[in-house]
Design a protein around this motif. Structure first.
Motif, mmCIF file in Angstrom:
data_model
loop_
_atom_site.group_PDB
_atom_site.id
_atom_site.type_symbol
_atom_site.label_atom_id
_atom_site.label_comp_id
_atom_site.label_asym_id
_atom_site.label_seq_id
_atom_site.Cartn_x
_atom_site.Cartn_y
_atom_site.Cartn_z
ATOM 1 N N ARG A 220 42.079 39.476 95.571
ATOM 2 C CA ARG A 220 42.641 38.229 94.931
ATOM 3 C C ARG A 220 43.664 38.671 93.881
ATOM 4 O O ARG A 220 43.594 39.434 93.255
ATOM 5 N N TYR B 240 44.863 31.519 91.633
ATOM 6 C CA TYR B 240 44.743 32.799 92.460
ATOM 7 C C TYR B 240 45.014 32.623 93.678
ATOM 8 O O TYR B 240 44.487 31.379 94.230
ATOM 9 N N ARG B 241 44.832 33.571 94.815
ATOM 10 C CA ARG B 241 44.937 33.747 96.189
ATOM 11 C C ARG B 241 44.573 34.898 96.482
ATOM 12 O O ARG B 241 44.450 35.982 95.922
ATOM 13 N N GLN B 242 43.873 34.674 97.727
ATOM 14 C CA GLN B 242 43.635 35.739 98.467
ATOM 15 C C GLN B 242 43.547 35.763 99.736
ATOM 16 O O GLN B 242 43.472 34.823 100.461
#
Length: 122
Positions: free
Chosen positions: A45, A37-39
C-alpha cells in the motif's frame, strides 16, 4: 463508532477521469489529516495524497499534476479527483483519516475505509 465509506471507483479508459469520495461518520471531533492510499496487486500500500483541515496537501510524485485532493471540513468528507489516468493507476484505493472522537473518553486513532477498486484500461 467511526466509519469511513468510500465511493466513486470503477473502470475507465486511459486518459479518462474519476472522482473518489470518502465520508467519515460517527462521534468525530476532528479528522485531520485525511488522505488516500492505494494498493495494486502484489504491491505494498502506498500514499497517494493527504490533506489537512487547513488544506495543506501532499502528493506522491507519481500523481502530481494529475490528481487533486480536496475536503469539506463540515462534512468530514475527502475527495480525490483523478485526471489523465494511466493503467499503472489501477489499484484498490483506500481512504484514511486520523480521527479524534468526541466526549470525555475521547480517543485518537487512524481509521481506514473498505477500499474502492479503480481499473484503468489501456
Amino acid at each position: 463508532q467511526v466509519q469511513l465509506v468510500e465511493s466513486g471507483g470503477g473502470l475507465v479508459q486511459a486518459g479518462g477521469s474519476l472522482r473518489l469520495s470518502c465520508a467519515a461518520s460517527g462521534s468525530i471531533f476532528s479528522a485531520d489529516p485525511m488522505g488516500w492510499y492505494r494498493q495494486a496487486p502484489g504491491k505494498q500500500r502506498e500514499l497517494v495524497a493527504t490533506i489537512t483541515s487547513g488544506r495543506t496537501t501532499n502528493y506522491a510524485d507519481s500523481v502530481k499534476g494529475r490528481f487533486t485532493i480536496s475536503r469539506d471540513n463540515r462534512k468530514n468528507t475527502v475527495y480525490l479527483q483523478m485526471n489523465s489516468l494511466k493503467p499503472e493507476d489501477t489499484a484498490v484505493y483506500y481512504c484514511n483519516a486520523d480521527v479524534s472522537t468526541l466526549g470525555v473518553r475521547s480517543t485518537r486513532r487512524v481509521y481506514w475505509g473498505q477500499g474502492t477498486q479503480v481499473t484503468v484500461s489501456s
